[in-house]
Design a protein around this motif. Structure first.
Motif, PDB file in Angstrom:
ATOM      1  N   THR A   1      27.281 -87.769  -9.786  1.00 10.53           N
ATOM      2  CA  THR A   1      26.813 -87.937 -11.035  1.00 10.53           C
ATOM      3  C   THR A   1      27.031 -86.741 -11.835  1.00 10.53           C
ATOM      4  OG1 THR A   1      25.120 -89.367 -10.327  1.00 10.53           O
ATOM      5  CG2 THR A   1      24.693 -88.457 -12.441  1.00 10.53           C
ATOM      6  N   VAL A   2      28.008 -86.720 -13.014  1.00  9.62           N
ATOM      7  CA  VAL A   2      28.273 -85.319 -13.673  1.00  9.62           C
ATOM      8  C   VAL A   2      27.544 -85.259 -14.856  1.00  9.62           C
ATOM      9  CG1 VAL A   2      30.527 -84.300 -14.716  1.00  9.62           C
ATOM     10  CG2 VAL A   2      30.818 -85.887 -12.715  1.00  9.62           C
ATOM     11  N   VAL A   3      26.771 -84.331 -15.133  1.00 13.17           N
ATOM     12  CA  VAL A   3      26.225 -84.315 -16.143  1.00 13.17           C
ATOM     13  C   VAL A   3      26.677 -82.920 -16.986  1.00 13.17           C
ATOM     14  CG1 VAL A   3      23.761 -83.529 -17.117  1.00 13.17           C
ATOM     15  CG2 VAL A   3      23.860 -84.952 -15.113  1.00 13.17           C
ATOM     16  N   SER A   4      26.939 -83.205 -18.154  1.00 13.71           N
ATOM     17  CA  SER A   4      27.220 -82.243 -19.232  1.00 13.71           C
ATOM     18  C   SER A   4      26.363 -82.446 -20.460  1.00 13.71           C
ATOM     19  CB  SER A   4      28.556 -82.379 -19.516  1.00 13.71           C
ATOM     20  OG  SER A   4      29.163 -83.722 -19.999  1.00 13.71           O
ATOM     21  N   PHE A   5      26.270 -81.024 -21.198  1.00 10.82           N
ATOM     22  CA  PHE A   5      25.213 -81.023 -22.514  1.00 10.82           C
ATOM     23  C   PHE A   5      25.848 -80.215 -23.424  1.00 10.82           C
ATOM     24  CE2 PHE A   5      24.005 -77.699 -19.443  1.00 10.82           C
ATOM     25  CZ  PHE A   5      23.354 -76.880 -19.919  1.00 10.82           C
ATOM     26  N   ASP A   6      25.221 -80.357 -24.428  1.00 13.09           N
ATOM     27  CA  ASP A   6      25.368 -79.249 -25.543  1.00 13.09           C
ATOM     28  C   ASP A   6      24.190 -78.300 -25.325  1.00 13.09           C
ATOM     29  OD1 ASP A   6      27.197 -81.370 -26.203  1.00 13.09           O
ATOM     30  OD2 ASP A   6      26.098 -81.774 -28.253  1.00 13.09           O
ATOM     31  N   PRO A   7      24.571 -77.058 -25.089  1.00 14.34           N
ATOM     32  CA  PRO A   7      23.426 -76.001 -25.268  1.00 14.34           C
ATOM     33  C   PRO A   7      22.691 -75.967 -26.666  1.00 14.34           C
ATOM     34  CG  PRO A   7      25.664 -74.932 -24.443  1.00 14.34           C
ATOM     35  CD  PRO A   7      26.150 -76.352 -24.850  1.00 14.34           C
ATOM     36  N   ARG A   8      21.513 -75.564 -26.351  1.00 15.61           N
ATOM     37  CA  ARG A   8      20.781 -75.160 -27.675  1.00 15.61           C
ATOM     38  C   ARG A   8      21.368 -74.423 -28.521  1.00 15.61           C
ATOM     39  NH1 ARG A   8      15.612 -72.893 -27.190  1.00 15.61           N
ATOM     40  NH2 ARG A   8      15.152 -74.036 -25.459  1.00 15.61           N
ATOM     41  N   SER A   9      21.256 -75.134 -29.960  1.00 15.15           N
ATOM     42  CA  SER A   9      22.175 -74.299 -31.111  1.00 15.15           C
ATOM     43  C   SER A   9      23.335 -75.028 -31.442  1.00 15.15           C
ATOM     44  CB  SER A   9      22.027 -72.857 -31.348  1.00 15.15           C
ATOM     45  OG  SER A   9      22.982 -72.313 -30.302  1.00 15.15           O
ATOM     46  N   MET A  10      24.049 -75.644 -30.424  1.00 16.46           N
ATOM     47  CA  MET A  10      25.444 -75.851 -30.238  1.00 16.46           C
ATOM     48  C   MET A  10      25.313 -77.892 -30.675  1.00 16.46           C
ATOM     49  SD  MET A  10      27.624 -73.521 -29.419  1.00 16.46           S
ATOM     50  CE  MET A  10      26.564 -72.697 -30.706  1.00 16.46           C
ATOM     51  N   SER A  11      26.252 -78.122 -31.789  1.00 16.95           N
ATOM     52  CA  SER A  11      26.611 -79.381 -31.691  1.00 16.95           C
ATOM     53  C   SER A  11      25.270 -80.107 -32.030  1.00 16.95           C
ATOM     54  CB  SER A  11      27.300 -80.100 -30.857  1.00 16.95           C
ATOM     55  OG  SER A  11      28.618 -79.309 -30.909  1.00 16.95           O
TER      56      SER A  11
ATOM     57  N   LEU B   1      44.734 -77.853 -29.119  1.00 23.49           N
ATOM     58  CA  LEU B   1      43.685 -78.295 -28.026  1.00 23.49           C
ATOM     59  C   LEU B   1      44.334 -79.649 -27.524  1.00 23.49           C
ATOM     60  CD1 LEU B   1      40.233 -77.919 -29.947  1.00 23.49           C
ATOM     61  CD2 LEU B   1      41.112 -76.553 -28.013  1.00 23.49           C
ATOM     62  N   PRO B   2      44.141 -79.558 -26.187  1.00 20.27           N
ATOM     63  CA  PRO B   2      44.499 -81.060 -25.384  1.00 20.27           C
ATOM     64  C   PRO B   2      44.012 -82.388 -26.403  1.00 20.27           C
ATOM     65  CG  PRO B   2      43.801 -79.488 -23.872  1.00 20.27           C
ATOM     66  CD  PRO B   2      43.428 -78.984 -25.264  1.00 20.27           C
ATOM     67  N   PRO B   3      44.632 -83.412 -26.266  1.00 19.92           N
ATOM     68  CA  PRO B   3      44.022 -84.465 -26.784  1.00 19.92           C
ATOM     69  C   PRO B   3      42.818 -84.981 -26.313  1.00 19.92           C
ATOM     70  CG  PRO B   3      46.317 -84.893 -26.128  1.00 19.92           C
ATOM     71  CD  PRO B   3      45.898 -83.555 -25.448  1.00 19.92           C
ATOM     72  N   GLU B   4      42.386 -84.667 -24.937  1.00 19.55           N
ATOM     73  CA  GLU B   4      41.063 -85.084 -24.639  1.00 19.55           C
ATOM     74  C   GLU B   4      39.923 -84.527 -25.348  1.00 19.55           C
ATOM     75  OE1 GLU B   4      44.159 -85.571 -21.295  1.00 19.55           O
ATOM     76  OE2 GLU B   4      43.503 -84.102 -22.749  1.00 19.55           O
ATOM     77  N   ILE B   5      40.080 -83.314 -25.827  1.00 17.45           N
ATOM     78  CA  ILE B   5      39.024 -82.638 -26.441  1.00 17.45           C
ATOM     79  C   ILE B   5      39.223 -82.635 -28.225  1.00 17.45           C
ATOM     80  CG2 ILE B   5      38.117 -81.582 -24.480  1.00 17.45           C
ATOM     81  CD1 ILE B   5      39.493 -79.123 -25.817  1.00 17.45           C
ATOM     82  N   GLN B   6      40.201 -83.116 -28.698  1.00 10.74           N
ATOM     83  CA  GLN B   6      40.248 -83.339 -30.134  1.00 10.74           C
ATOM     84  C   GLN B   6      39.210 -83.765 -30.656  1.00 10.74           C
ATOM     85  OE1 GLN B   6      42.696 -82.256 -32.138  1.00 10.74           O
ATOM     86  NE2 GLN B   6      44.262 -81.889 -30.453  1.00 10.74           N
ATOM     87  N   GLU B   7      38.229 -84.779 -30.271  1.00 10.78           N
ATOM     88  CA  GLU B   7      37.056 -85.110 -30.758  1.00 10.78           C
ATOM     89  C   GLU B   7      36.182 -84.028 -30.776  1.00 10.78           C
ATOM     90  OE1 GLU B   7      33.541 -88.508 -29.904  1.00 10.78           O
ATOM     91  OE2 GLU B   7      34.984 -88.141 -28.496  1.00 10.78           O
ATOM     92  N   MET B   8      35.948 -82.968 -29.905  1.00 11.85           N
ATOM     93  CA  MET B   8      35.014 -82.060 -30.025  1.00 11.85           C
ATOM     94  C   MET B   8      35.571 -80.785 -30.860  1.00 11.85           C
ATOM     95  SD  MET B   8      33.764 -79.344 -26.736  1.00 11.85           S
ATOM     96  CE  MET B   8      35.556 -78.837 -26.656  1.00 11.85           C
ATOM     97  N   ALA B   9      36.578 -80.754 -31.286  1.00 14.44           N
ATOM     98  CA  ALA B   9      37.187 -79.508 -32.321  1.00 14.44           C
ATOM     99  C   ALA B   9      36.718 -79.235 -33.514  1.00 14.44           C
ATOM    100  CB  ALA B   9      38.590 -79.721 -32.386  1.00 14.44           C
ATOM    101  N   PRO B  10      36.275 -80.277 -34.226  1.00 23.02           N
ATOM    102  CA  PRO B  10      35.329 -80.123 -35.473  1.00 23.02           C
ATOM    103  C   PRO B  10      33.918 -79.739 -35.007  1.00 23.02           C
ATOM    104  CG  PRO B  10      36.495 -82.301 -35.611  1.00 23.02           C
ATOM    105  CD  PRO B  10      36.654 -81.891 -34.198  1.00 23.02           C
ATOM    106  N   ARG B  11      33.197 -80.027 -33.901  1.00 18.66           N
ATOM    107  CA  ARG B  11      32.063 -79.511 -33.572  1.00 18.66           C
ATOM    108  C   ARG B  11      32.260 -78.236 -33.086  1.00 18.66           C
ATOM    109  NH1 ARG B  11      32.031 -84.524 -30.695  1.00 18.66           N
ATOM    110  NH2 ARG B  11      31.823 -83.462 -28.783  1.00 18.66           N
TER     111      ARG B  11
END
Length: 284
Positions: free
Chosen positions: A53-63, A178-188
């Protein structure tokens, strides 16, 4: 298997954390660094979620993890407390494995030092801990200069100096690289850069880990660095020194500082290998 996550939020003192879950099995917590968020790990979770069960998160003050009040200099211990609370929520009955990259590796080290019973194994990939280096002064000066450039000239100029000072590692505000997989994150990520450059870079890189506590928990620790970072003292050096200080062998991973996005399948395979066995017996 779909790579779309189940999402949730957790209220913590001073902030609300956004997190994502994929897969099933024991919990593997992924802690991002820099101006990144949970999206940093989107590609690598495809392989990891077959076993965890892979859990990832946005640290506080991020995104998507806003603070309750105005932003100020961030503290490693507070981010570590946030990770601990996520594990209490999502893995209440058993220790979890943890991967931290860059500043996220610094957080993972503090989590291990203060809560060794909460984790099974911690992989700390290139924690940029200046104070572990034989000669920290040039890197203290570099990170202070980067912050000063940000204040005077903005994020673009600061990240260019940051990249140059570390030996040419690509700066994360260039969406086209950036690799295509994280293009969505780039603006954030780009939107997060002011907080990273002003309030995270210097406080985190200047943090001194509890080496004695990490030595006691060395059987749970995997210091890690990218093979392509070998000539970049500010990136490879702290992980290598951490291995020396704690007696935990250094693990080399594919790629460089951003190997998790540059070579996600290979990175995931190396991570699974690092996590596969039981932690070594504690020293007596």
């Amino acid at each position: 298997m779909t790579n779309e996550p189940t999402t949730g939020t957790l209220d913590v003192p001073g902030a609300t954390l956004y997190y994502e879950q994929r897969g099933s099995g024991p919990v593997l917590l992924l802690i991002p660094g820099g101006g990144a968020d949970a999206g940093l790990y989107k590609a690598v979770t495809r392989d990891l979620a077959t076993r965890y069960t892979v859990v990832s998160f946005d640290p506080r003050s991020m995104s998507r993890s806003p603070l309750d009040g105005p932003v100020a200099d961030q503290r490693v211990a507070v981010w570590s407390d946030d990770a601990y609370r996520l594990l209490e929520l999502l893995s209440p009955d058993e220790p979890a494995d943890v991967l931290g990259c860059s500043a996220g590796a610094i957080v993972a080290l503090d989590l291990l030092a203060r809560h060794p019973g909460r984790v099974r194994r911690v992989v700390a990939h290139e924690p940029p801990l200046v104070e572990l280096l034989e000669d920290p002064a040039p890197y203290r000066a570099l990170y202070a200069e980067v912050r000063d450039i940000f204040r005077k000239e903005g994020a673009g100029a600061a990240m260019a100096r940051f990249s140059e000072g570390l030996g040419g590692e690509r700066s994360p505000d260039h969406q086209a690289e950036l690799p295509p997989e994280i293009q969505e994150m780039a603006p954030r990520m780009y939107a997060n850069l002011p907080v990273f450059l002003e309030h995270i870079l210097c406080p985190f890189t200047g943090w001194a880990p509890d080496v004695a506590a990490l030595r006691d928990a060395a059987h749970q620790l995997v210091p890690a660095a990218g093979r392509e970072s070998r000539e970049q003292v500010g990136l490879y050096g702290p992980a290598a020194r951490l291995a020396e200080l704690t007696g935990s062998p250094l693990a080399e991973f594919p790629g460089g500082h951003l190997g998790v996005t540059e070579r996600p399948a290979e990175f995931a395979g190396q991570l699974l290998t690092a996590l596969a066995g039981e932690p070594r017996p504690a020293a007596v």
